[in-house]
Scaffold this motif. Sequence first.
Motif, PDB file in Angstrom:
ATOM      1  N   TYR A   1     -65.594  65.922  12.449  1.00 42.65           N
ATOM      2  CA  TYR A   1     -64.367  65.510  13.150  1.00 42.65           C
ATOM      3  C   TYR A   1     -64.757  64.388  14.105  1.00 42.65           C
ATOM      4  O   TYR A   1     -64.675  64.504  15.317  1.00 42.65           O
ATOM      5  N   LEU A   2     -65.208  63.292  13.510  1.00 42.54           N
ATOM      6  CA  LEU A   2     -65.790  62.172  14.237  1.00 42.54           C
ATOM      7  C   LEU A   2     -65.363  60.876  13.561  1.00 42.54           C
ATOM      8  O   LEU A   2     -65.253  60.828  12.336  1.00 42.54           O
ATOM      9  N   VAL A   3     -65.140  59.843  14.354  1.00 35.30           N
ATOM     10  CA  VAL A   3     -64.935  58.529  13.756  1.00 35.30           C
ATOM     11  C   VAL A   3     -66.275  58.013  13.238  1.00 35.30           C
ATOM     12  O   VAL A   3     -66.378  57.478  12.143  1.00 35.30           O
ATOM     13  N   GLY A   4     -67.321  58.186  14.049  1.00 32.05           N
ATOM     14  CA  GLY A   4     -68.658  57.803  13.620  1.00 32.05           C
ATOM     15  C   GLY A   4     -69.565  57.310  14.727  1.00 32.05           C
ATOM     16  O   GLY A   4     -70.634  57.886  14.969  1.00 32.05           O
ATOM     17  N   PRO A   5     -69.173  56.241  15.454  1.00 29.95           N
ATOM     18  CA  PRO A   5     -70.073  55.680  16.467  1.00 29.95           C
ATOM     19  C   PRO A   5     -70.389  56.628  17.627  1.00 29.95           C
ATOM     20  O   PRO A   5     -71.400  56.453  18.304  1.00 29.95           O
TER      21      PRO A   5
ATOM     22  N   LEU B   1     -67.137  48.879  11.444  1.00 30.58           N
ATOM     23  CA  LEU B   1     -66.124  49.930  11.448  1.00 30.58           C
ATOM     24  C   LEU B   1     -64.989  49.580  12.402  1.00 30.58           C
ATOM     25  O   LEU B   1     -63.809  49.681  12.055  1.00 30.58           O
ATOM     26  N   ALA B   2     -65.335  49.148  13.619  1.00 25.35           N
ATOM     27  CA  ALA B   2     -64.317  48.799  14.616  1.00 25.35           C
ATOM     28  C   ALA B   2     -63.449  47.640  14.131  1.00 25.35           C
ATOM     29  O   ALA B   2     -62.227  47.641  14.322  1.00 25.35           O
ATOM     30  N   GLU B   3     -64.074  46.651  13.501  1.00 28.12           N
ATOM     31  CA  GLU B   3     -63.314  45.504  12.992  1.00 28.12           C
ATOM     32  C   GLU B   3     -62.345  45.929  11.891  1.00 28.12           C
ATOM     33  O   GLU B   3     -61.227  45.409  11.796  1.00 28.12           O
ATOM     34  N   GLU B   4     -62.754  46.892  11.066  1.00 26.24           N
ATOM     35  CA  GLU B   4     -61.863  47.379  10.010  1.00 26.24           C
ATOM     36  C   GLU B   4     -60.679  48.142  10.606  1.00 26.24           C
ATOM     37  O   GLU B   4     -59.543  48.004  10.146  1.00 26.24           O
TER      38      GLU B   4
ATOM     39  N   ALA C   1     -62.011  50.675  22.645  1.00 29.68           N
ATOM     40  CA  ALA C   1     -63.231  51.032  23.369  1.00 29.68           C
ATOM     41  C   ALA C   1     -64.143  51.831  22.435  1.00 29.68           C
ATOM     42  O   ALA C   1     -63.825  52.974  22.070  1.00 29.68           O
ATOM     43  N   VAL C   2     -65.253  51.227  22.042  1.00 29.60           N
ATOM     44  CA  VAL C   2     -66.152  51.824  21.061  1.00 29.60           C
ATOM     45  C   VAL C   2     -67.316  52.509  21.780  1.00 29.60           C
ATOM     46  O   VAL C   2     -68.093  51.851  22.468  1.00 29.60           O
ATOM     47  N   PRO C   3     -67.455  53.830  21.629  1.00 27.75           N
ATOM     48  CA  PRO C   3     -68.552  54.547  22.275  1.00 27.75           C
ATOM     49  C   PRO C   3     -69.840  54.468  21.457  1.00 27.75           C
ATOM     50  O   PRO C   3     -69.842  53.952  20.334  1.00 27.75           O
ATOM     51  N   GLY C   4     -70.914  54.983  22.017  1.00 31.30           N
ATOM     52  CA  GLY C   4     -72.177  55.061  21.281  1.00 31.30           C
ATOM     53  C   GLY C   4     -72.981  53.782  21.345  1.00 31.30           C
ATOM     54  O   GLY C   4     -72.551  52.760  21.875  1.00 31.30           O
ATOM     55  N   THR C   5     -74.170  53.853  20.775  1.00 34.10           N
ATOM     56  CA  THR C   5     -75.062  52.699  20.749  1.00 34.10           C
ATOM     57  C   THR C   5     -74.516  51.642  19.796  1.00 34.10           C
ATOM     58  O   THR C   5     -74.298  51.929  18.625  1.00 34.10           O
TER      59      THR C   5
END
Length: 307
Positions: free
Chosen positions: A250-254, A54-57, A42-46
Amino acid sequence: MSTPTGPASGLPVRMPRPRQSGRHRRPEPVVAPEGAAALVLAVPGTPSSASRSLAEEVISIARSELPGLNALIGYLDGDDAEYPTLASVLAHAATERVARFEQAKAVGREVAEPEGPAAVVVPLLAGPDSTRVQRIRRAIEDSPAPAELTDVLGPHPLLAEALHVRLSEAGLARADRARLFTVATAADGIVLATVGGEEAVQAAGITGMLLAARLAVPVMAAALDVEGSVASIAEQLRGSGSLQLAVAPYLVGPEVADGLLDAAVKEAGCASAEPLGAYPAIGKLVLSMYMTTLGIAPAVAQGAQVH
């Protein structure tokens, strides 16, 4: 050239290596059970091409650790065109599992009827974010597909390791405390920047203690989504004697809004490392959450090597 009975005369014959026995024997590789629930990230953010990459990696890392894993990506703010929503991905996972079962029966295979969750949803969040987690939970509840929701990825020692690596990549920390060299730009105080308000700050503090032990410098957490929080924590660190500060996202990014991190870093007058991104530990923790939920294998070890 080979003959029907084996390699031609004079060529070396490659014999199979005997299986190692005893306590040094290599463990058999774990593979995803047939018919297992899908892992849904489940990818948050826009949604954006960057967040998709990033999610695919992250998914690729998880698949490399568990062959046969059925992994999908659902976007919390998706549009079902270019970026599928979490709800539509859950529905697809359930439909796909039924189709695989019926196809196996049609060709005469003996397979058990699917039971349990059709999907295990893993939030792509380093720490707690009650608003987003509640939205993920609501999407699961509104879906006709049975699904389980895991915890967020942190706090965890592997995230402290990832933060250390990102700081060292930016020249803000030594890569290995045991090596006898210094980094001229190494920070003597770290602001651990997270999102999710006070709950996220408290949880980040646990990983922050592990990071402080690795770097031997003070580490304090702050919330990017609380105005002035990063600058305030930076001032506290300066007041306690730290002169050269760095922000460790302290974030993944999205999950962080565009420009929010840069603005906070500028306000605090600090250097900054990059977010965690698709650091290998992220993929391994995502998989660990999935496997633990299904009872496939033990979770990622709760200890990480301290340099």
